[in-house]
Design an enzyme around this catalytic site. Structure first.
Site, PDB file in Angstrom:
ATOM      1  N   LYS A 178       0.890  -1.212   0.164  1.00 29.06           N
ATOM      2  CA  LYS A 178      -0.048  -0.048  -0.071  1.00 29.06           C
ATOM      3  C   LYS A 178       0.756   1.277  -0.197  1.00 29.06           C
ATOM      4  O   LYS A 178       1.479   1.635   1.141  1.00 29.06           O
ATOM      5  CB  LYS A 178      -0.901  -0.015   1.179  1.00 29.06           C
ATOM      6  CG  LYS A 178      -1.944   1.128   1.381  1.00 29.06           C
ATOM      7  CD  LYS A 178      -1.753   1.955   2.435  1.00 29.06           C
ATOM      8  CE  LYS A 178      -2.280   3.299   2.575  1.00 29.06           C
ATOM      9  NZ  LYS A 178      -1.874   4.300   1.483  1.00 29.06           N
ATOM     10  N   GLY A 231       6.867   5.811   8.029  1.00 24.19           N
ATOM     11  CA  GLY A 231       5.999   6.960   7.904  1.00 24.19           C
ATOM     12  C   GLY A 231       5.987   7.832   9.303  1.00 24.19           C
ATOM     13  O   GLY A 231       7.242   7.725   9.767  1.00 24.19           O
ATOM     14  N   SER A 232       5.002   8.450   9.840  1.00 28.04           N
ATOM     15  CA  SER A 232       5.095   9.413  10.805  1.00 28.04           C
ATOM     16  C   SER A 232       4.999   8.652  12.062  1.00 28.04           C
ATOM     17  O   SER A 232       4.463   7.434  12.087  1.00 28.04           O
ATOM     18  CB  SER A 232       4.074  10.355  10.523  1.00 28.04           C
ATOM     19  OG  SER A 232       2.994   9.873  10.775  1.00 28.04           O
ATOM     20  N   GLY A 236       2.651   5.197  12.930  1.00 27.15           N
ATOM     21  CA  GLY A 236       3.388   4.258  13.385  1.00 27.15           C
ATOM     22  C   GLY A 236       2.816   3.601  14.876  1.00 27.15           C
ATOM     23  O   GLY A 236       2.801   2.248  15.178  1.00 27.15           O
ATOM     24  N   GLU A 253       9.472   2.174  10.828  1.00 26.06           N
ATOM     25  CA  GLU A 253      10.658   3.441  10.896  1.00 26.06           C
ATOM     26  C   GLU A 253       9.902   4.748  10.788  1.00 26.06           C
ATOM     27  O   GLU A 253       8.945   4.776   9.892  1.00 26.06           O
ATOM     28  CB  GLU A 253      11.500   3.309   9.460  1.00 26.06           C
ATOM     29  CG  GLU A 253      12.455   2.063   9.290  1.00 26.06           C
ATOM     30  CD  GLU A 253      13.475   1.911  10.348  1.00 26.06           C
ATOM     31  OE1 GLU A 253      13.561   3.024  10.849  1.00 26.06           O
ATOM     32  OE2 GLU A 253      13.918   0.943  10.549  1.00 26.06           O
ATOM     33  N   CYS A 287      13.912  11.494   6.296  1.00 27.64           N
ATOM     34  CA  CYS A 287      13.835  11.145   7.586  1.00 27.64           C
ATOM     35  C   CYS A 287      15.258  11.288   8.389  1.00 27.64           C
ATOM     36  O   CYS A 287      15.334  11.509   9.711  1.00 27.64           O
ATOM     37  CB  CYS A 287      13.176   9.805   7.888  1.00 27.64           C
ATOM     38  SG  CYS A 287      14.158   8.574   7.097  1.00 27.64           S
ATOM     39  N   GLN A 334       1.936  20.091   3.278  1.00 25.09           N
ATOM     40  CA  GLN A 334       3.144  19.917   4.092  1.00 25.09           C
ATOM     41  C   GLN A 334       4.012  21.423   3.787  1.00 25.09           C
ATOM     42  O   GLN A 334       4.338  21.709   4.858  1.00 25.09           O
ATOM     43  CB  GLN A 334       3.999  19.165   3.156  1.00 25.09           C
ATOM     44  CG  GLN A 334       5.451  18.824   3.788  1.00 25.09           C
ATOM     45  CD  GLN A 334       5.491  18.035   5.069  1.00 25.09           C
ATOM     46  OE1 GLN A 334       4.991  16.961   5.229  1.00 25.09           O
ATOM     47  NE2 GLN A 334       6.228  18.360   5.975  1.00 25.09           N
ATOM     48  N   GLU A 385       9.958  17.275  14.599  1.00 24.40           N
ATOM     49  CA  GLU A 385      10.338  17.027  13.182  1.00 24.40           C
ATOM     50  C   GLU A 385       9.395  18.056  12.270  1.00 24.40           C
ATOM     51  O   GLU A 385       8.094  17.780  12.269  1.00 24.40           O
ATOM     52  CB  GLU A 385       9.980  15.479  12.614  1.00 24.40           C
ATOM     53  CG  GLU A 385      10.522  15.173  11.248  1.00 24.40           C
ATOM     54  CD  GLU A 385      10.140  13.813  11.084  1.00 24.40           C
ATOM     55  OE1 GLU A 385       9.062  13.447  11.244  1.00 24.40           O
ATOM     56  OE2 GLU A 385      11.003  13.082  10.481  1.00 24.40           O
TER      57      GLU A 385
HETATM   58  P1  NAD Z   1       2.253   9.027   7.353  1.00 24.38           P
HETATM   59  O1  NAD Z   1       2.270   8.245   8.441  1.00 24.38           O
HETATM   60  O2  NAD Z   1       1.161   9.836   7.150  1.00 24.38           O
HETATM   61  O3  NAD Z   1       1.805   7.757   6.200  1.00 24.38           O
HETATM   62  C1  NAD Z   1       2.734   6.701   5.864  1.00 24.38           C
HETATM   63  C2  NAD Z   1       1.712   5.732   5.304  1.00 24.38           C
HETATM   64  O4  NAD Z   1       0.910   5.180   6.264  1.00 24.38           O
HETATM   65  C3  NAD Z   1       1.051   6.210   4.070  1.00 24.38           C
HETATM   66  O5  NAD Z   1       0.802   4.980   3.077  1.00 24.38           O
HETATM   67  C4  NAD Z   1      -0.336   6.100   4.771  1.00 24.38           C
HETATM   68  O6  NAD Z   1      -1.485   6.332   3.760  1.00 24.38           O
HETATM   69  C5  NAD Z   1      -0.374   5.260   5.688  1.00 24.38           C
HETATM   70  N1  NAD Z   1      -1.455   5.190   6.691  1.00 24.38           N
HETATM   71  C6  NAD Z   1      -1.900   6.391   7.417  1.00 24.38           C
HETATM   72  N2  NAD Z   1      -2.747   5.987   8.346  1.00 24.38           N
HETATM   73  C7  NAD Z   1      -2.726   4.736   8.533  1.00 24.38           C
HETATM   74  C8  NAD Z   1      -3.592   3.856   9.388  1.00 24.38           C
HETATM   75  N3  NAD Z   1      -4.319   4.239  10.263  1.00 24.38           N
HETATM   76  N4  NAD Z   1      -3.263   2.454   9.033  1.00 24.38           N
HETATM   77  C9  NAD Z   1      -2.269   2.199   8.220  1.00 24.38           C
HETATM   78  N5  NAD Z   1      -1.773   3.019   7.354  1.00 24.38           N
HETATM   79  C10 NAD Z   1      -1.819   4.021   7.599  1.00 24.38           C
HETATM   80  O7  NAD Z   1       3.898   9.585   6.765  1.00 24.38           O
HETATM   81  P2  NAD Z   1       3.930  10.224   5.495  1.00 24.38           P
HETATM   82  O8  NAD Z   1       3.475  11.693   5.546  1.00 24.38           O
HETATM   83  O9  NAD Z   1       3.615   9.563   4.331  1.00 24.38           O
HETATM   84  O10 NAD Z   1       5.715  10.487   5.283  1.00 24.38           O
HETATM   85  C11 NAD Z   1       6.385  11.291   6.240  1.00 24.38           C
HETATM   86  C12 NAD Z   1       6.870  10.768   7.427  1.00 24.38           C
HETATM   87  O11 NAD Z   1       7.749   9.391   6.985  1.00 24.38           O
HETATM   88  C13 NAD Z   1       7.746  11.538   8.096  1.00 24.38           C
HETATM   89  O12 NAD Z   1       7.388  11.486   9.639  1.00 24.38           O
HETATM   90  C14 NAD Z   1       9.151  10.887   8.143  1.00 24.38           C
HETATM   91  O13 NAD Z   1       9.996  11.059   9.253  1.00 24.38           O
HETATM   92  C15 NAD Z   1       8.804   9.491   7.977  1.00 24.38           C
HETATM   93  N6  NAD Z   1       9.927   8.657   7.388  1.00 24.38           N
HETATM   94  C16 NAD Z   1      10.409   7.932   7.991  1.00 24.38           C
HETATM   95  C17 NAD Z   1      11.726   7.118   7.381  1.00 24.38           C
HETATM   96  C18 NAD Z   1      12.504   6.193   8.132  1.00 24.38           C
HETATM   97  O14 NAD Z   1      12.979   5.400   7.455  1.00 24.38           O
HETATM   98  N7  NAD Z   1      12.766   6.293   9.310  1.00 24.38           N
HETATM   99  C19 NAD Z   1      11.618   7.128   6.056  1.00 24.38           C
HETATM  100  C20 NAD Z   1      10.915   8.253   5.431  1.00 24.38           C
HETATM  101  C21 NAD Z   1       9.957   8.707   5.834  1.00 24.38           C
END
Ligand code: NAD
Length: 483
Positions: A178, A231-232, A236, A253, A287, A334, A385
């Protein structure tokens, strides 16, 4: 199928068939918001469940497929990504907004990741051990974890899916992927290549749509054995709670607030380059970006003056334009968030050095100037962040103070130091509370064949990438036999 076709209407891949969605979404070019990059199919709960069932049905056969078969498929995917890196890199830049060299570089990296895991498929290892009992032989073998749900963010739309999908398939798992809603064309392009690599139907499935519906269905479904999420932090944390409640394996992550320490003995221009690249390239949407520049007092003012000079000259503009060093922010939401942090920084009394303003360019896009502040450790801009081209400088009295400031954060992904002192470099490598350290290098920019991940609020579960990925994508079985 040509790229032109797929940009019209990216579809789901469910059980080997391209499927339309229940609704349609669009992605637009952040460098020119008049341009629609993709009109894509959005899945609902039912379609997501179909994909999960397809992956579960494909598992018994695929999990016993030969390593050579898996290696061949992964190698073919890697080769095609590498061969098409310019075309797909341009698509990535159009949809996500990183500059063309960054986009091409990311696609090439995704190709290298698939090639690396093609090799790893042939190197799945176990152990033969002596038993404490006479005549008994013990072996430890690795087996696939099962159906893996892969949930990815938008900021590395080829590389992050690659470093999850490739090991999942290499070790014999089946996948439901996804992607983030902002980058469906990139996800589709990758899925389309994977779909032609000879995998049986159902081994790899793509479902696009919202996190709330598609993502949550993956998280909650009893047939999904493991979840790999990037993701965020808030998302997470929700995933962790739900997944552990039903005892699914989970790997997260998440965010970072990465420090780059600059000591007075550093190679000055090299330190400036590390700060500039680490904080602002890829529009700060990494990130691993350095958002806290911790500078020793003796060089503080000179460092700030020189970095400001470099920021004034930084070329911000359309991601596909030659010579552009920083593309637009990914979307309006953003950009608003970045500008809100600039406002918060001013209101809390951080000293504004440069930038942080909305920019006009010939094409309508989400442009802003790179922002730099002088902050104190308690300022929100030094603690939270931002995920944009916004960095702050913190003044440190000496190395010990700099190290304490570097560790004064709930995050623990990556930390860098610029110094010519071997003693301080070695001490920092041992005492920085992070998963990755960099000496005289930007905090962002990692190899594809070694572990990636952090500590504290940045990560949960075992590491991604390199051979350490086996920890997550396999489960260990211990066998006893009377010889
Ligand atoms: P996000 O958490 O909004 O979304 C990430 C993914 O999760 C998307 O595909 C989203 O649709 C999905 N999602 C959202 N709600 C969900 C739920 N309830 N259940 C399951 N899936 C769900 O993050 P984003 O805005 O896409 O990305 C930015 C964030 O990602 C930043 O905080 C950044 O630090 C982090 N990031 C971390 C790393 C790492 O490896 N540490 C790498 C890249 C980005």
């Amino acid at each position: 199928m040509k790229l032109g076709d797929m940009q019209q209407n990216p579809r789901h891949l469910i059980n080997g068939r391209w499927d339309i969605g229940t609704t349609t979404g669009v992605s637009t070019n952040p460098s020119d918001t008049r341009e629609v990059v993709a009109e894509y199919a959005r899945a609902d709960r039912n379609q997501t469940e179909l994909a999960i069932r397809a992956a579960a049905d494909a598992l018994p056969h695929w999990s016993h497929s030969t390593p050579q078969r898996r290696a061949d498929a992964l190698d073919q995917i890697g080769s095609e990504l590498l061969a098409r890196k310019d075309e797909l890199g341009a698509l990535l830049s159009r949809e996500e907004g990183k500059t063309l060299p960054e986009g091409v570089g990311e696609v090439a990296r995704a190709g290298q990741i698939f090639k690396f895991f093609a090799g790893e498929a042939l190197r799945v290892q176990g152990e033969l051990m002596a038993s404490v009992r006479a005549g008994v032989q013990v072996d430890v073998t690795r087996e696939p974890v099962g159906v893996v749900g892969i949930i990815a963010p938008w900021n590395f739309p080829f590389a992050i899916p690659a470093w999850k999908i490739a090991p999942a398939l290499a070790y014999g798992n089946t996948v439901v992927f996804k992607p983030a809603e902002l980058v469906p064309a990139c996800a589709w392009a990758l899925a389309e290549i994977i779909s032609r690599s000879g995998l049986p139907a159902g081994v790899f499935n793509l479902v696009m749509g919202s996190g709330r519906e598609v993502g949550q269905t993956l998280v909650d479904h009893p047939l999904v054995n493991a979840l790999s999420f990037t993701g965020s932090v808030p998302t997470g944390e929700r995933i962790l709670q739900a997944a552990t409640a039903r005892r699914a394996k989970v790997q997260l992550e998440m965010g970072g607030k990465n420090p780059l320490v600059v000591l007075a003995d550093a190679d000055f221009e090299q330190a400036i380059e590390c700060a500039l690249q680490g904080s602002y390239f890829s529009t700060g949407q990494r990130c691993t970006a350095s958002s806290r520049l911790i500078v020793e007092a003796k060089v503080h003012d000179a460092f700030v003056a020189r970095l400001r000079q470099r920021l004034e000259a930084l070329k911000v503009g359309h991601a596909l334009e030659r010579g552009i060093e920083m593309g637009p922010v990914v979307d309006a939401g953003q950009l608003d968030q970045n500008l809100a942090y600039v406002e918060i920084a001013r209101n809390e009394g951080a000293e504004h050095v440069w930038g942080g303003e909305r920019l006009e360019r010939p094409t309508p896009g989400h442009y802003m100037s790179p922002a730099l502040f002088l902050a104190r450790p308690e300022h929100r801009i030094a603690r939270e962040e931002v995920f944009g081209p916004v960095a702050c400088v913190l003044r440190a009295d000496d190395y010990e103070h700099a190290l304490a400031l570097a560790n004064d954060t709930p995050f623990g992904l990556c930390a860098g130091i610029c110094t010519t002192s071997l003693k301080h470099a070695m001490h920092f490598k041992r005492h920085a509370e992070v998963g990755m350290t960099m000496v005289n290098l930007p905090t962002a920019g990692v190899d594809f064949h070694v572990p990636f991940g952090g500590r504290k609020d940045s990560s949960h579960g075992s590491r991604e990438q390199g051979r350490y990925a086996a920890e997550f994508y396999t489960t260990v079985k211990t066998g006893y036999m009377l010889a």
